[in-house]
Design a protein around this motif. Structure first.
Motif, PDB file in Angstrom:
ATOM      1  N   TYR A 197       0.960  -1.279  -0.021  1.00  0.00           N
ATOM      2  CA  TYR A 197      -0.096   0.093   0.095  1.00  0.00           C
ATOM      3  C   TYR A 197       1.044   1.234   0.084  1.00  0.00           C
ATOM      4  O   TYR A 197       0.603   2.032  -0.812  1.00  0.00           O
ATOM      5  CB  TYR A 197      -0.833   0.022   1.221  1.00  0.00           C
ATOM      6  N   GLN A 198       1.794   1.563   0.890  1.00  0.00           N
ATOM      7  CA  GLN A 198       2.704   2.650   0.893  1.00  0.00           C
ATOM      8  C   GLN A 198       3.400   2.866  -0.362  1.00  0.00           C
ATOM      9  O   GLN A 198       3.629   3.933  -0.887  1.00  0.00           O
ATOM     10  CB  GLN A 198       3.811   2.150   2.030  1.00  0.00           C
ATOM     11  N   ALA A 199       3.826   1.818  -0.906  1.00  0.00           N
ATOM     12  CA  ALA A 199       4.442   1.736  -2.245  1.00  0.00           C
ATOM     13  C   ALA A 199       3.400   2.347  -3.297  1.00  0.00           C
ATOM     14  O   ALA A 199       3.880   3.195  -4.335  1.00  0.00           O
ATOM     15  CB  ALA A 199       5.167   0.209  -2.732  1.00  0.00           C
ATOM     16  N   VAL A 204      11.760  -3.275  -0.974  1.00  0.00           N
ATOM     17  CA  VAL A 204      12.297  -4.584  -0.356  1.00  0.00           C
ATOM     18  C   VAL A 204      11.516  -5.028   0.761  1.00  0.00           C
ATOM     19  O   VAL A 204      11.348  -4.386   1.566  1.00  0.00           O
ATOM     20  CB  VAL A 204      13.883  -4.355  -0.092  1.00  0.00           C
ATOM     21  N   GLU A 205      11.301  -6.358   0.546  1.00  0.00           N
ATOM     22  CA  GLU A 205      10.406  -7.070   1.652  1.00  0.00           C
ATOM     23  C   GLU A 205      11.342  -8.440   2.082  1.00  0.00           C
ATOM     24  O   GLU A 205      11.589  -9.258   1.189  1.00  0.00           O
ATOM     25  CB  GLU A 205       8.843  -7.502   1.081  1.00  0.00           C
ATOM     26  N   ILE A 206      11.372  -8.461   3.340  1.00  0.00           N
ATOM     27  CA  ILE A 206      12.136  -9.909   3.763  1.00  0.00           C
ATOM     28  C   ILE A 206      11.182 -11.025   3.884  1.00  0.00           C
ATOM     29  O   ILE A 206      11.615 -12.006   3.810  1.00  0.00           O
ATOM     30  CB  ILE A 206      12.740  -9.674   5.313  1.00  0.00           C
ATOM     31  N   PRO A 244       6.680 -14.603   0.725  1.00  0.00           N
ATOM     32  CA  PRO A 244       5.411 -14.768   0.278  1.00  0.00           C
ATOM     33  C   PRO A 244       4.688 -13.166   0.194  1.00  0.00           C
ATOM     34  O   PRO A 244       3.880 -13.003  -0.593  1.00  0.00           O
ATOM     35  CB  PRO A 244       4.702 -15.621   1.369  1.00  0.00           C
ATOM     36  N   LEU A 245       5.013 -12.448   1.167  1.00  0.00           N
ATOM     37  CA  LEU A 245       4.538 -10.923   1.311  1.00  0.00           C
ATOM     38  C   LEU A 245       5.037 -10.189   0.107  1.00  0.00           C
ATOM     39  O   LEU A 245       4.172  -9.469  -0.627  1.00  0.00           O
ATOM     40  CB  LEU A 245       4.898 -10.357   2.511  1.00  0.00           C
ATOM     41  N   ALA A 246       6.412 -10.549  -0.140  1.00  0.00           N
ATOM     42  CA  ALA A 246       6.907  -9.451  -1.329  1.00  0.00           C
ATOM     43  C   ALA A 246       6.081 -10.166  -2.592  1.00  0.00           C
ATOM     44  O   ALA A 246       5.505  -9.385  -3.440  1.00  0.00           O
ATOM     45  CB  ALA A 246       8.294  -9.959  -1.518  1.00  0.00           C
ATOM     46  N   VAL A 303      11.604   3.728   5.554  1.00  0.00           N
ATOM     47  CA  VAL A 303      11.829   2.470   5.927  1.00  0.00           C
ATOM     48  C   VAL A 303      10.499   2.294   6.937  1.00  0.00           C
ATOM     49  O   VAL A 303       9.986   3.031   7.725  1.00  0.00           O
ATOM     50  CB  VAL A 303      12.979   2.582   6.932  1.00  0.00           C
ATOM     51  N   THR A 304       9.760   1.200   6.887  1.00  0.00           N
ATOM     52  CA  THR A 304       8.470   0.880   7.425  1.00  0.00           C
ATOM     53  C   THR A 304       8.529  -0.246   8.626  1.00  0.00           C
ATOM     54  O   THR A 304       7.495  -0.853   8.747  1.00  0.00           O
ATOM     55  CB  THR A 304       7.210   0.836   6.564  1.00  0.00           C
ATOM     56  N   CYS A 305       9.841  -0.321   8.753  1.00  0.00           N
ATOM     57  CA  CYS A 305      10.187  -1.402  10.022  1.00  0.00           C
ATOM     58  C   CYS A 305      11.085  -0.989  10.962  1.00  0.00           C
ATOM     59  O   CYS A 305      12.036  -0.072  10.355  1.00  0.00           O
ATOM     60  CB  CYS A 305      10.529  -2.865   9.419  1.00  0.00           C
ATOM     61  N   VAL A 336       6.705  -2.691  13.727  1.00  0.00           N
ATOM     62  CA  VAL A 336       7.251  -3.876  13.697  1.00  0.00           C
ATOM     63  C   VAL A 336       8.866  -3.822  13.421  1.00  0.00           C
ATOM     64  O   VAL A 336       9.334  -2.883  12.896  1.00  0.00           O
ATOM     65  CB  VAL A 336       6.735  -5.033  12.687  1.00  0.00           C
ATOM     66  N   PRO A 337       9.770  -4.650  14.510  1.00  0.00           N
ATOM     67  CA  PRO A 337      10.968  -4.676  14.382  1.00  0.00           C
ATOM     68  C   PRO A 337      11.652  -4.886  12.932  1.00  0.00           C
ATOM     69  O   PRO A 337      11.025  -5.753  11.942  1.00  0.00           O
ATOM     70  CB  PRO A 337      11.586  -5.535  15.248  1.00  0.00           C
ATOM     71  N   MET A 338      12.645  -4.307  12.564  1.00  0.00           N
ATOM     72  CA  MET A 338      13.403  -4.589  11.394  1.00  0.00           C
ATOM     73  C   MET A 338      14.092  -6.081  11.562  1.00  0.00           C
ATOM     74  O   MET A 338      15.026  -6.040  12.366  1.00  0.00           O
ATOM     75  CB  MET A 338      14.548  -3.462  10.870  1.00  0.00           C
TER      76      MET A 338
HETATM   77  N1  SAH Z   1       4.920  -0.583   4.256  1.00  0.00           N
HETATM   78  C1  SAH Z   1       3.891  -1.611   4.503  1.00  0.00           C
HETATM   79  C2  SAH Z   1       3.712  -2.300   5.980  1.00  0.00           C
HETATM   80  C3  SAH Z   1       5.078  -2.560   6.378  1.00  0.00           C
HETATM   81  S1  SAH Z   1       5.122  -3.617   7.925  1.00  0.00           S
HETATM   82  C4  SAH Z   1       2.472  -1.397   3.800  1.00  0.00           C
HETATM   83  O1  SAH Z   1       2.288  -0.475   3.307  1.00  0.00           O
HETATM   84  O2  SAH Z   1       1.797  -2.432   3.959  1.00  0.00           O
HETATM   85  C5  SAH Z   1       6.565  -3.810   7.902  1.00  0.00           C
HETATM   86  C6  SAH Z   1       7.281  -4.692   6.944  1.00  0.00           C
HETATM   87  O3  SAH Z   1       8.671  -4.798   7.294  1.00  0.00           O
HETATM   88  C7  SAH Z   1       6.718  -6.370   7.001  1.00  0.00           C
HETATM   89  O4  SAH Z   1       6.233  -6.723   6.021  1.00  0.00           O
HETATM   90  C8  SAH Z   1       8.404  -6.870   7.443  1.00  0.00           C
HETATM   91  O5  SAH Z   1       8.170  -8.207   7.034  1.00  0.00           O
HETATM   92  C9  SAH Z   1       9.098  -5.960   6.683  1.00  0.00           C
HETATM   93  N2  SAH Z   1      10.476  -6.189   7.504  1.00  0.00           N
HETATM   94  C10 SAH Z   1      10.817  -6.453   8.480  1.00  0.00           C
HETATM   95  N3  SAH Z   1      12.371  -6.534   8.536  1.00  0.00           N
HETATM   96  C11 SAH Z   1      12.960  -6.319   7.197  1.00  0.00           C
HETATM   97  C12 SAH Z   1      13.992  -6.370   6.641  1.00  0.00           C
HETATM   98  N4  SAH Z   1      14.968  -6.517   7.427  1.00  0.00           N
HETATM   99  N5  SAH Z   1      14.243  -5.946   5.243  1.00  0.00           N
HETATM  100  C13 SAH Z   1      13.017  -5.749   4.545  1.00  0.00           C
HETATM  101  N6  SAH Z   1      11.699  -5.780   5.122  1.00  0.00           N
HETATM  102  C14 SAH Z   1      11.630  -6.174   6.294  1.00  0.00           C
END
Ligand code: SAH
Length: 241
Positions: free
Chosen positions: A113-115, A128-130, A133-135, A172-174, A227-229
């Motif tokens: 969504y943010q993207a 980038v998503e870690i 399956p979410l990516a 950065v969203t984590c 959520v933590p990175m």
């Molecule tokens: N921006 C997202 C919400 C992010 S929630 C949106 O619009 O929906 C935070 C996301 O960061 C999670 O999906 C989590 O899996 C991811 N994340 C956590 N650590 C990460 C890392 N080291 N590299 C990339 N993504 C990471």
């Protein structure tokens, strides 16, 4: 919609055929969200308000929680992750001062969504998503909704996306517990970065950074909880700035 009750099985299925009545109701809820949660709290950039008013947030949310898509809180998106509160998305987007020609890097694609919001405002978005399956799901949803100029990669965002650098802005969203140096390195001179920094379960602060010839300017702008990175590629958290 029989699958409302079986959330897990339905998350990745194609969406049901569009219901015009539903689309109108979602559009009204979205307009209210922009007015009451975002503009009323001081986000004034008309381009950002326009993007938040256009992107169909409900399309990025699993069916079981979709009725809450325009409410004032984060929602679960599976794999223990959440889509951020709409106000936080708007606040962070506005803080980046997005310009039409910009190339932007997002760390933490989540739902996508943010993207999508960013891609309404800039030339190119890399995300980038870690959690693989979410990516994959975000990439599929972004394509389905015609946000074709967002590129998604499964990997550790702590390392950024060096092949696509440098970026005009990074979001950065984590939450890491320190500012990842690789991201600073991949920011253009004059570039902006917004990120939450702090311990995984404690108080975090949203920082706005600006790369200047004199060094990194740093401003704390909002207390938050992300959520933590995940420190996958690094083995242990806090390996140093
Ligand atoms: N921006 C997202 C919400 C992010 S929630 C949106 O619009 O929906 C935070 C996301 O960061 C999670 O999906 C989590 O899996 C991811 N994340 C956590 N650590 C990460 C890392 N080291 N590299 C990339 N993504 C990471």
């Amino acid at each position: 919609m029989a699958c409302l009750l079986t959330l897990g099985g339905c998350e990745s299925e194609p969406p049901p055929p569009a219901d015009p009545g539903e689309a109108v109701a979602y559009a009204a809820a979205r307009a209210r969200m922009v007015r009451e949660q975002i503009a009323a709290r001081g986000v004034t950039d008309p381009r950002v308000l326009g993007a938040m008013g256009r992107v169909p947030r409900h399309e990025f949310i699993p069916l079981g929680a979709r009725s809450q898509a325009y409410e004032d809180w984060p929602l679960p998106i599976g794999h223990g992750q959440t889509i951020s509160q709409p106000y936080v998305v708007a606040f962070m987007t506005a803080a980046l001062e997005p310009r039409p020609g910009d190339r932007v890097l997002e760390i933490g694609t989540g739902s996508g969504y943010q993207a999508a919001v960013l891609s309404e405002l800039v030339a190119e978005v890399f995300s980038v998503e870690i959690v693989a399956p979410l990516a994959q799901r975000a990439e599929t949803d972004l394509k389905r909704l015609r946000y074709g100029h967002v590129k998604v990669r499964a990997g550790d965002g702590y390392l950024g996306w060096p092949e696509a650098a440098p970026f005009d802005a990074i979001i950065v969203t984590c939450a890491p517990d320190h500012v990842p140096q690789a991201l600073v390195d991949q920011l253009k001179m004059g570039g902006r970065m917004i990120l939450p920094v702090g311990p995984p379960s404690g108080a975090q602060e949203l920082y706005l950074l600006r790369k200047t010839p004199k060094g990194l300017e740093r401003q704390a702008v909002l207390p938050v909880r992300f959520v933590p990175m995940v420190p996958k590629a690094r083995g242990v958290a806090g390996a140093g700035d």
